[in-house]
Design a protein around this motif. Structure first.
Motif, PDB file in Angstrom:
ATOM      1  N   CYS A 129     -14.832   1.401   8.200  1.00  0.00           N
ATOM      2  CA  CYS A 129     -14.281   2.730   8.494  1.00  0.00           C
ATOM      3  C   CYS A 129     -15.310   3.830   8.261  1.00  0.00           C
ATOM      4  O   CYS A 129     -15.186   4.928   8.812  1.00  0.00           O
ATOM      5  CB  CYS A 129     -13.051   2.999   7.630  1.00  0.00           C
ATOM      6  N   LYS A 259      -6.565   6.957   3.496  1.00  0.00           N
ATOM      7  CA  LYS A 259      -6.054   5.630   3.855  1.00  0.00           C
ATOM      8  C   LYS A 259      -5.085   5.730   5.030  1.00  0.00           C
ATOM      9  O   LYS A 259      -5.150   4.946   5.991  1.00  0.00           O
ATOM     10  CB  LYS A 259      -5.359   5.009   2.645  1.00  0.00           C
ATOM     11  N   ARG A 260      -4.221   6.699   4.967  1.00  0.00           N
ATOM     12  CA  ARG A 260      -3.223   6.913   6.021  1.00  0.00           C
ATOM     13  C   ARG A 260      -3.887   7.240   7.363  1.00  0.00           C
ATOM     14  O   ARG A 260      -3.484   6.731   8.405  1.00  0.00           O
ATOM     15  CB  ARG A 260      -2.300   8.053   5.585  1.00  0.00           C
ATOM     16  N   GLU A 263      -5.798   4.196   8.910  1.00  0.00           N
ATOM     17  CA  GLU A 263      -4.926   3.115   9.386  1.00  0.00           C
ATOM     18  C   GLU A 263      -4.333   3.408  10.763  1.00  0.00           C
ATOM     19  O   GLU A 263      -3.553   2.623  11.288  1.00  0.00           O
ATOM     20  CB  GLU A 263      -3.802   2.868   8.378  1.00  0.00           C
ATOM     21  N   GLU A 267      -8.193   4.180  14.707  1.00  0.00           N
ATOM     22  CA  GLU A 267      -9.209   3.868  13.697  1.00  0.00           C
ATOM     23  C   GLU A 267     -10.375   4.863  13.714  1.00  0.00           C
ATOM     24  O   GLU A 267     -11.499   4.507  14.078  1.00  0.00           O
ATOM     25  CB  GLU A 267      -9.743   2.436  13.864  1.00  0.00           C
TER      26      GLU A 267
END
Length: 273
Positions: A129, A259-260, A263, A267
Motif C-alpha cells: 500500500c 486502514k479504512r 481497504e 486500493e
C-alpha cells in the motif's frame, strides 16, 4: 656634740587617728580566674570554630557547583533526547515500504498493548500500500510540496470524482498545505466547516486535491459525505512536527482511518511527505 638620729616610729606607734593596716595582695582569693590550661583550651576551641566557618562555606559552594553541573548535564541529556526523537520522527518519510509497514505495526502495538500479534497484523497496513518515495532529494518542506507532487502524485490528479487526499495532523497545518498547493487546485475539509459546507464543496468543486485531518475525514465518511472509493491516492503529511514535537503518526485516529481508506476496492497508494 653630734646629734643622734631618731628612729622612725612604727605605724602602730603613731597616734594620728589613721588606720595604716592593709591586706597583703598575695593573700587575695584568685580561684575565680581561669587557669592557664583553661585559657589554652579556649584559644584552641576558638581557632577550631574559626576554621570551621570557611570550611562549611567551601562545602556549600562545592555542593552548589556539583548541583549546577548535574543540572546542566540533565538539561543537555534532555535536549539530546529531544533532538534524537525529532530526527527519528522525521526519518519516517524516507522509509521503504517494508519499513513503513513495520513502523505502523510497532505504533499500533504501543497504542494497543493488550492485542495479540495476529490482531495487530489485521489492523496494520500492508507494505504494497505504501509508495516508495525515498528518491525525493529535496527537504520535505511546504515550499517543495509542488515538486513532490510533480514527481510522484500528479498522475493521480484529474480523475473524475476522485481525490488525492492529504492527511495533516491539524487544521492549521492543513491550511498551510492548502496554500502551498493552491495553484494546483485544492479544497479544505476541516473541522471548522459544517458538514453541509464540506458536502457542497465536494459536490461542486472541480479540484482534485483535498486537504484534511484524520478526524475530519473519518467524520465525513461516517456521515456518508465522503465515500472511500473517491480516494485516488493518499499523502500523509509526516514531515511536520508541532511545537510539542507531535506528528500525525501520534494521532490514534490515523491508523483506523488509513486502514479504512486503503481497504477500498480501488486500493489507493500511500505517499509520505
Amino acid at each position: 656634740m653630734g646629734s643622734k638620729k631618731r628612729a622612725a616610729p612604727e605605724a602602730d606607734d603613731l597616734d594620728d587617728g589613721l588606720d595604716y593596716s592593709f591586706d597583703n595582695v598575695a593573700d587575695e582569693d584568685d580561684s575565680h580566674l581561669p587557669t592557664e590550661e583553661q585559657l589554652l583550651e579556649e584559644d584552641s576551641n576558638s581557632e577550631e570554630e574559626e576554621s570551621k566557618i570557611p570550611e562549611d562555606q567551601s562545602e556549600k559552594k562545592e555542593d552548589k557547583k556539583r548541583k549546577k553541573r548535574k543540572d546542566e548535564k540533565l538539561v543537555q541529556k534532555k535536549k539530546q533526547k529531544t533532538e534524537d526523537m525529532v530526527a527519528e520522527k522525521k526519518a519516517v518519510t524516507n522509509y521503504s515500504p517494508d519499513l513503513l509497514a513495520d513502523f505502523v505495526a510497532s505504533k499500533l502495538k504501543k497504542l494497543n498493548p493488550d492485542l495479540s500479534s495476529l490482531e495487530i497484523n489485521e489492523l496494520s497496513i500492508k507494505p504494497h500500500c505504501f509508495a516508495d518515495t525515498t528518491g525525493f532529494s529535496e527537504p520535505r518542506k511546504l515550499i517543495n510540496y509542488p515538486k513532490f507532487f510533480k514527481q510522484y502524485v500528479n498522475r493521480f490528479l484529474g480523475r473524475k470524482g476522485r481525490y488525492v487526499v492529504i492527511m495533516s495532523m491539524s487544521a492549521i497545518r492543513a491550511c498551510d498545505a492548502h496554500r502551498a498547493l493552491q495553484k494546483m487546485g485544492t479544497i479544505k475539509l476541516i473541522k471548522k466547516n459544517s458538514i453541509r459546507h464540506d458536502k457542497a464543496i465536494l459536490m461542486s468543486s472541480k479540484n482534485s486535491i483535498a486537504v484534511t485531518t484524520p478526524g475530519r475525514i473519518k467524520k465525513l465518511m461516517d456521515e456518508d459525505v465522503f465515500q472511500v472509493d473517491r480516494v485516488a491516492a493518499i499523502v500523509v503529511d509526516s514531515s511536520y512536527l508541532d511545537p510539542k514535537n507531535y506528528h500525525i503518526w501520534d494521532d490514534p485516529d490515523m491508523f483506523p482511518v488509513l486502514k479504512r481508506l486503503t481497504e477500498s476496492s480501488k486500493e489507493p497508494q500511500v505517499f509520505l511527505y
